[in-house]
Design a protein around this motif. Structure first.
Motif, PDB file in Angstrom:
ATOM      1  N   SER A 125      42.091  57.016  97.993  1.00 47.05           N
ATOM      2  CA  SER A 125      40.821  57.739  98.064  1.00 47.05           C
ATOM      3  C   SER A 125      40.336  57.758  99.509  1.00 47.05           C
ATOM      4  O   SER A 125      40.805  56.995 100.353  1.00 47.05           O
ATOM      5  CB  SER A 125      39.780  57.072  97.172  1.00 47.05           C
ATOM      6  OG  SER A 125      39.481  55.764  97.636  1.00 47.05           O
ATOM      7  N   VAL A 127      36.701  57.841 102.035  1.00 46.99           N
ATOM      8  CA  VAL A 127      35.291  57.446 101.962  1.00 46.99           C
ATOM      9  C   VAL A 127      34.602  57.624 103.309  1.00 46.99           C
ATOM     10  O   VAL A 127      35.242  57.728 104.356  1.00 46.99           O
ATOM     11  CB  VAL A 127      35.157  55.962 101.531  1.00 46.99           C
ATOM     12  CG1 VAL A 127      35.695  55.739 100.133  1.00 46.99           C
ATOM     13  CG2 VAL A 127      35.869  55.034 102.531  1.00 46.99           C
ATOM     14  N   GLU A 287      32.518  50.271 104.941  1.00 48.01           N
ATOM     15  CA  GLU A 287      32.990  51.510 104.337  1.00 48.01           C
ATOM     16  C   GLU A 287      32.481  51.565 102.906  1.00 48.01           C
ATOM     17  O   GLU A 287      32.190  50.533 102.292  1.00 48.01           O
ATOM     18  CB  GLU A 287      34.511  51.587 104.363  1.00 48.01           C
ATOM     19  CG  GLU A 287      35.193  50.480 103.595  1.00 48.01           C
ATOM     20  CD  GLU A 287      36.691  50.406 103.887  1.00 48.01           C
ATOM     21  OE1 GLU A 287      37.468  50.624 102.943  1.00 48.01           O
ATOM     22  OE2 GLU A 287      37.054  50.136 105.045  1.00 48.01           O
ATOM     23  N   GLU A 288      32.339  52.759 102.389  1.00 43.41           N
ATOM     24  CA  GLU A 288      31.837  52.922 101.036  1.00 43.41           C
ATOM     25  C   GLU A 288      32.971  52.736 100.032  1.00 43.41           C
ATOM     26  O   GLU A 288      34.140  52.968 100.345  1.00 43.41           O
ATOM     27  CB  GLU A 288      31.136  54.273 100.916  1.00 43.41           C
ATOM     28  CG  GLU A 288      29.962  54.333 101.892  1.00 43.41           C
ATOM     29  CD  GLU A 288      29.182  55.619 101.850  1.00 43.41           C
ATOM     30  OE1 GLU A 288      29.545  56.524 101.071  1.00 43.41           O
ATOM     31  OE2 GLU A 288      28.199  55.727 102.598  1.00 43.41           O
ATOM     32  N   THR A 289      32.617  52.303  98.846  1.00 41.67           N
ATOM     33  CA  THR A 289      33.606  51.968  97.828  1.00 41.67           C
ATOM     34  C   THR A 289      33.199  52.603  96.498  1.00 41.67           C
ATOM     35  O   THR A 289      32.222  53.341  96.425  1.00 41.67           O
ATOM     36  CB  THR A 289      33.696  50.442  97.635  1.00 41.67           C
ATOM     37  OG1 THR A 289      32.480  49.981  97.013  1.00 41.67           O
ATOM     38  CG2 THR A 289      33.893  49.721  98.962  1.00 41.67           C
ATOM     39  N   HIS A 320      26.521  58.028  97.363  1.00 43.08           N
ATOM     40  CA  HIS A 320      27.804  58.556  97.807  1.00 43.08           C
ATOM     41  C   HIS A 320      28.975  58.055  96.966  1.00 43.08           C
ATOM     42  O   HIS A 320      29.054  56.879  96.626  1.00 43.08           O
ATOM     43  CB  HIS A 320      28.065  58.166  99.262  1.00 43.08           C
ATOM     44  CG  HIS A 320      26.941  58.527 100.178  1.00 43.08           C
ATOM     45  ND1 HIS A 320      26.713  57.869 101.353  1.00 43.08           N
ATOM     46  CD2 HIS A 320      25.987  59.476 100.081  1.00 43.08           C
ATOM     47  CE1 HIS A 320      25.656  58.387 101.952  1.00 43.08           C
ATOM     48  NE2 HIS A 320      25.196  59.368 101.195  1.00 43.08           N
ATOM     49  N   ARG A 322      33.431  58.213  96.405  1.00 41.86           N
ATOM     50  CA  ARG A 322      34.711  58.434  97.086  1.00 41.86           C
ATOM     51  C   ARG A 322      35.221  59.836  96.754  1.00 41.86           C
ATOM     52  O   ARG A 322      34.825  60.439  95.762  1.00 41.86           O
ATOM     53  CB  ARG A 322      35.746  57.416  96.607  1.00 41.86           C
ATOM     54  CG  ARG A 322      35.370  55.950  96.779  1.00 41.86           C
ATOM     55  CD  ARG A 322      36.316  55.060  95.972  1.00 41.86           C
ATOM     56  NE  ARG A 322      36.185  55.357  94.553  1.00 41.86           N
ATOM     57  CZ  ARG A 322      37.162  55.160  93.653  1.00 41.86           C
ATOM     58  NH1 ARG A 322      38.332  54.678  94.020  1.00 41.86           N
ATOM     59  NH2 ARG A 322      36.953  55.450  92.379  1.00 41.86           N
ATOM     60  N   GLY A 332      31.179  62.517 100.356  1.00 47.36           N
ATOM     61  CA  GLY A 332      30.236  61.651  99.661  1.00 47.36           C
ATOM     62  C   GLY A 332      29.636  62.251  98.410  1.00 47.36           C
ATOM     63  O   GLY A 332      29.020  61.540  97.616  1.00 47.36           O
ATOM     64  N   ASP A 337      33.791  60.764  91.354  1.00 40.84           N
ATOM     65  CA  ASP A 337      33.437  59.357  91.565  1.00 40.84           C
ATOM     66  C   ASP A 337      31.959  59.091  91.310  1.00 40.84           C
ATOM     67  O   ASP A 337      31.587  57.999  90.876  1.00 40.84           O
ATOM     68  CB  ASP A 337      33.817  58.899  92.975  1.00 40.84           C
ATOM     69  CG  ASP A 337      33.970  57.384  93.054  1.00 40.84           C
ATOM     70  OD1 ASP A 337      34.578  56.808  92.124  1.00 40.84           O
ATOM     71  OD2 ASP A 337      33.486  56.778  94.026  1.00 40.84           O
TER      72      ASP A 337
END
Length: 360
Positions: A125, A127, A287-289, A320, A322, A332, A337
């Motif tokens: 993915s 991000v 980082e975004e998850t 946001h 993934r 985002g 997701d």
């Protein structure tokens, strides 16, 4: 807790309202008028047209995000008076359309900052990510060019092209502006608009800075519990509230997110909540998850429990997501997701409800 979904409009979003309808539990759409320049009045006709589109698909339009604040207001320039009057009229027009909450922010120049819009994770993915070294070693104009080139042609909220064309001038204007100056300019703005919001039955909900620290030397003030408390006390009114965002505030490990949620929910100053998870690295990069607690550094289960324990009756949305399953969408803000995030949040909530009723 009322579940909502942010939508950028039929001409500016890869996600359709028909698709959003298939996500269980979504009651409302969080929308905005993205074609209106920052600082101008939102026409009632345009607002009602958006509401009609949303209502026809079975959703409410109780929450608007964002009515952006013109930089002249943040800077405290004499020209702010015109833009504040426009803002008041926009509040009145939104109230006529039945809007109950307006999410806004007070971040100078950039509404949010990332070094990468599509960082690839181990699962394949991509991000949004923030790497401190990249931000510190890049010229703001170059960052704007990179963001625009990586946005897949989509308008990114907070990165409106007409505003960023004047970035050099904006940085010159902010030179010497301190956090205290920004606080005072926010106070002046709130003293002007909150009485109008009270009259209209609207709750203003300021969004935290993202990330919650200074970027490119610009002052930032919506960053922690102390500052949020200072802001809601500037104008002591139920209409002066907060959009609690777990991902924005959570980027600073010193912010205890569940505790902050409980504190401000108890004050009854939280009409709107954004929930997302992030993975914070030892050097401060993040980082975004996915929304799952175990995938990031934030305990989403405990955050939702705080909402449940405090009997949260306001609006919430997944933040946001993934990019997964080969989706091509605004960074985002894809469908898949965020839909997974909704089901995770509602699953936690449902489990807490069953526990409360003694069925588990």
């Amino acid at each position: 807790m009322k579940m909502t979904f942010r939508w950028f409009g039929k001409d500016n979003d890869t996600v359709s309202l028909d698709e959003v309808r298939q996500i269980p539990g979504v009651e409302g759409i969080v929308g905005a008028l993205y074609h209106i320049p920052v600082g101008e009045v939102w026409p009632l006709e345009d607002i009602l047209n958006l509401k009609k589109q949303v209502n026809e698909k079975g959703f409410h339009l109780d929450v608007i995000e964002s009515v952006n604040v013109h930089e002249d207001i943040k800077l405290g320039l004499p020209s702010r008076e015109r833009y504040i009057e426009n803002y008041k009229q926009t509040i009145r027009n939104l109230a006529k359309a039945g809007v109950k909450v307006i999410c806004y922010n007070f971040m100078p120049v950039f509404d949010w900052t990332r070094s990468d819009l599509a960082k690839k994770r181990s699962d394949g993915s991509t991000v949004l990510a923030y790497e401190k070294d990249k931000i510190e070693n890049i010229d703001p104009e170059e960052m704007v060019r990179r963001i625009e080139s990586d946005s897949n042609g989509f308008l990114l909220p907070g990165w409106e092209r007409e505003r960023l064309k004047t970035i050099k001038n904006l940085f010159a204007l902010y030179k010497g502006v301190t956090e205290d100056d920004l606080f005072e300019n926010l106070r002046y703005f709130l003293e002007q608009i909150i009485p109008v919001a009270e009259e209209c039955g609207i709750k203003m909900a300021i969004h935290p800075d993202d990330p919650p620290w200074s970027v490119f030397g610009l002052p930032r003030i919506v960053t922690n519990k102390e500052n949020l408390e200072r802001i809601v006390k500037m104008v002591d009114s139920p209409s002066n509230g907060i959009t609690l965002c777990s991902g924005s505030l959570g980027a600073n490990p010193n912010n205890d997110i569940p505790e902050m949620f409980r504190y401000f929910l108890k004050m009854d100053r939280v009409p709107f909540v954004h929930v997302r998870n992030i993975k914070i690295h030892e050097n401060g990069d993040f980082e975004e998850t996915s929304h799952r607690s175990c995938d990031g550094s934030l305990d989403i289960c405990e955050i939702v429990k705080a909402l449940h324990d405090m009997n949260f009756q306001g609006y919430i949305r997944p933040d946001h997501g993934r990019m997964i399953w080969n989706e091509k969408a605004r960074p985002g803000y894809g469908l898949y997701d965020r839909a997974l995030g909704i089901m995770y949040l509602l699953g936690i909530w449902d489990s807490l409800e069953k526990q409360k009723k003694g069925r588990v």
